[in-house]
Design a protein around this motif. Structure first.
Motif, mmCIF file in Angstrom:
data_model
loop_
_atom_site.group_PDB
_atom_site.id
_atom_site.type_symbol
_atom_site.label_atom_id
_atom_site.label_comp_id
_atom_site.label_asym_id
_atom_site.label_seq_id
_atom_site.Cartn_x
_atom_site.Cartn_y
_atom_site.Cartn_z
ATOM 1 N N PHE A 66 51.084 26.504 42.379
ATOM 2 C CA PHE A 66 51.837 25.635 43.286
ATOM 3 C C PHE A 66 51.887 24.267 42.635
ATOM 4 N N HIS A 67 53.075 23.839 42.231
ATOM 5 C CA HIS A 67 53.191 22.623 41.427
ATOM 6 C C HIS A 67 54.370 21.750 41.849
ATOM 7 N N LEU A 68 54.235 20.456 41.543
ATOM 8 C CA LEU A 68 55.343 19.517 41.640
ATOM 9 C C LEU A 68 56.037 19.518 40.282
ATOM 10 N N HIS A 69 57.345 19.718 40.283
ATOM 11 C CA HIS A 69 58.087 19.756 39.024
ATOM 12 C C HIS A 69 58.940 18.504 38.882
ATOM 13 N N ALA A 70 59.296 18.173 37.637
ATOM 14 C CA ALA A 70 59.858 16.879 37.268
ATOM 15 C C ALA A 70 61.316 16.650 37.646
ATOM 16 N N VAL A 71 62.050 17.700 38.002
ATOM 17 C CA VAL A 71 63.472 17.540 38.283
ATOM 18 C C VAL A 71 63.790 18.126 39.662
ATOM 19 N N GLY A 72 64.537 17.407 40.449
ATOM 20 C CA GLY A 72 64.900 17.839 41.790
ATOM 21 C C GLY A 72 66.076 18.790 41.816
ATOM 22 N N GLN A 73 65.919 19.933 41.179
ATOM 23 C CA GLN A 73 66.948 20.970 41.192
ATOM 24 C C GLN A 73 66.283 22.325 41.360
ATOM 25 N N CYS A 74 66.908 23.206 42.117
ATOM 26 C CA CYS A 74 66.325 24.526 42.387
ATOM 27 C C CYS A 74 67.365 25.630 42.284
ATOM 28 N N LYS A 75 67.980 25.767 41.133
ATOM 29 C CA LYS A 75 68.922 26.859 40.914
ATOM 30 C C LYS A 75 68.136 28.050 40.369
ATOM 31 N N PRO A 76 68.159 29.208 41.074
ATOM 32 C CA PRO A 76 67.394 30.376 40.614
ATOM 33 C C PRO A 76 67.728 30.719 39.164
ATOM 34 N N PRO A 77 66.755 31.076 38.360
ATOM 35 C CA PRO A 77 65.341 31.322 38.653
ATOM 36 C C PRO A 77 64.462 30.073 38.584
ATOM 37 N N PHE A 78 65.008 28.953 38.903
ATOM 38 C CA PHE A 78 64.314 27.684 39.112
ATOM 39 C C PHE A 78 63.848 26.976 37.840
ATOM 40 N N ALA A 79 64.369 27.379 36.686
ATOM 41 C CA ALA A 79 64.076 26.654 35.445
ATOM 42 C C ALA A 79 64.669 25.254 35.498
ATOM 43 N N THR A 80 65.675 25.050 36.348
ATOM 44 C CA THR A 80 66.322 23.743 36.490
ATOM 45 C C THR A 80 65.359 22.684 37.019
ATOM 46 N N ALA A 81 64.221 23.094 37.583
ATOM 47 C CA ALA A 81 63.222 22.150 38.090
ATOM 48 C C ALA A 81 62.423 21.499 36.956
ATOM 49 N N GLY A 82 62.638 21.954 35.723
ATOM 50 C CA GLY A 82 61.942 21.380 34.578
ATOM 51 C C GLY A 82 60.458 21.710 34.580
ATOM 52 N N GLY A 83 59.703 20.951 33.772
ATOM 53 C CA GLY A 83 58.255 21.122 33.694
ATOM 54 C C GLY A 83 57.558 20.413 34.839
ATOM 55 N N HIS A 84 56.254 20.416 34.787
ATOM 56 C CA HIS A 84 55.471 19.757 35.839
ATOM 57 C C HIS A 84 55.695 18.248 35.820
ATOM 58 N N PHE A 85 55.637 17.643 36.994
ATOM 59 C CA PHE A 85 55.699 16.190 37.115
ATOM 60 C C PHE A 85 54.502 15.635 36.351
ATOM 61 N N ASN A 86 54.751 14.829 35.302
ATOM 62 C CA ASN A 86 53.689 14.433 34.384
ATOM 63 C C ASN A 86 53.942 13.043 33.795
ATOM 64 N N PRO A 87 53.998 12.005 34.644
ATOM 65 C CA PRO A 87 54.329 10.668 34.137
ATOM 66 C C PRO A 87 53.290 10.098 33.176
ATOM 67 N N ASP A 88 52.081 10.631 33.162
ATOM 68 C CA ASP A 88 51.030 10.115 32.274
ATOM 69 C C ASP A 88 50.919 10.883 30.969
ATOM 70 N N GLY A 89 51.732 11.928 30.771
ATOM 71 C CA GLY A 89 51.730 12.678 29.518
ATOM 72 C C GLY A 89 50.437 13.442 29.251
ATOM 73 N N ARG A 90 49.831 13.978 30.283
ATOM 74 C CA ARG A 90 48.563 14.717 30.129
ATOM 75 C C ARG A 90 48.809 16.205 29.925
ATOM 76 N N LYS A 91 47.727 16.926 29.595
ATOM 77 C CA LYS A 91 47.775 18.382 29.476
ATOM 78 C C LYS A 91 47.642 18.986 30.866
ATOM 79 N N HIS A 92 47.946 20.283 30.983
ATOM 80 C CA HIS A 92 47.863 20.968 32.266
ATOM 81 C C HIS A 92 46.425 21.325 32.629
ATOM 82 N N GLY A 93 46.152 21.300 33.929
ATOM 83 C CA GLY A 93 44.961 21.933 34.465
ATOM 84 C C GLY A 93 43.834 21.030 34.881
ATOM 85 N N PHE A 94 43.232 21.401 36.004
ATOM 86 C CA PHE A 94 42.088 20.660 36.524
ATOM 87 C C PHE A 94 40.873 20.766 35.614
ATOM 88 N N HIS A 95 40.826 21.794 34.749
ATOM 89 C CA HIS A 95 39.688 21.969 33.846
ATOM 90 C C HIS A 95 39.858 21.213 32.529
#
Length: 172
Positions: A66-95
């Protein structure tokens, strides 16, 4: 129903550049790949970040990324939503020791009846202006994935296909 309560970030997509203040709201209507409405998420700006609440239905039982994605678009299969919202340029994951994407959220857990309840905080994010606003010019989307996020694999936690998406818009 299972209630997910934790410190996290969450939202749909496509938000206007309108300004918000603490207490202001945004909403995201979640839709599946066939356009069916699966529920809604409400986002409320607080002094600590954005509070994300809502209920989804018709999900397969178990955990889902369950993620916030960087682009406000939702055209199936939802690749239009882009990658994760990441304004600080970090890697993925709580670990990840250096911190996670701002859009990384805890897994959403659907009960045996396909319902899931969200009640989470996305710390440091806003609905007002600035680099950490979910209502920036290209908007934000909330995406549900087919599998659980492993909280470590970059860029999306090995969470599989995107199965639901919602665009974040300022509430009236």
């Amino acid at each position: 129903m299972i209630r997910l309560t934790s410190t996290l970030l969450c939202t749909f997509a496509m938000v206007s550049a309108a300004h918000a203040a603490p207490g202001d709201k945004a909403v995201a209507e979640m839709k599946g790949l066939e356009g069916q409405i699966l529920g809604a998420v409400t986002l409320i700006e607080t002094a600590q970040g954005v509070l994300v609440t809502g209920e989804l239905t018709q999900l397969s039982p178990g955990p889902h990324g369950f993620h916030l994605h960087a682009v406000g678009q939702c055209k199936p299969p939802f690749a239009t939503a882009g990658g994760h919202f990441n304004p600080d340029g970090r890697k993925h994951g709580f670990h990840d020791g250096a911190g996670s994407h701002a859009g990384d959220l805890p897994n959403l857990h659907a009960a045996s009846d396909g319902k899931a309840v969200v009640d989470a905080l996305a710390p440091g994010l806003t609905l007002s202006g600035g680099a950490k606003s979910l209502l920036d010019q290209d908007g934000t989307a909330i995406v549900v994935h087919a599998k659980a996020d492993d909280y470590k694999t970059d860029p999306a936690g090995a969470s599989g296909d995107r199965i639901a998406c919602g665009v974040v818009t300022k509430a009236r």
